[in-house]
Design a protein around this motif. Sequence first.
Motif: not given
Length: 124
Positions: A29-41, A73-80
């Motif tokens: 997981f720590s090797s990735y850049v992470m992003g959040w995106f959104r899409q409205a109707p 949290d790279n230890a938990k493999n989670t992005v918030y």
Amino acid sequence: QVQLVESGGGLVQAGGSLRLSCAASGRTFSSYVMGWFRQAPGKEREFVAAISQGGGVTYYAGSVKGRFTISRDNAKNTVYLQTNSLKPEDTAVYYCAARDSAVVITRPREYDYWGQGTQVTVSS
């Protein structure tokens, strides 16, 4: 390959908050850049926030800056994504995405893996 599963969406009144989570499995997981995106109707998918591999660099869309916070949290493999002061115009399906690169990018097409999305609905 990495699998992404979002959670934490829901219905909230304007001014409220939600904390979205994205759990990753697969390659490191720590090797990735992470992003959040959104899409409205009826609209194109748009960038919300992104975070570097180690979490030290973050980017935000102007429409959410100061209200949303991305973290990982790279230890938990989670992005918030902490979303505060929500507005009706924040209503959309929110997706997390992973980019197999060290460069933080805001364009959706530059991301390699996507989750299934979680619905956020903000009532006025």
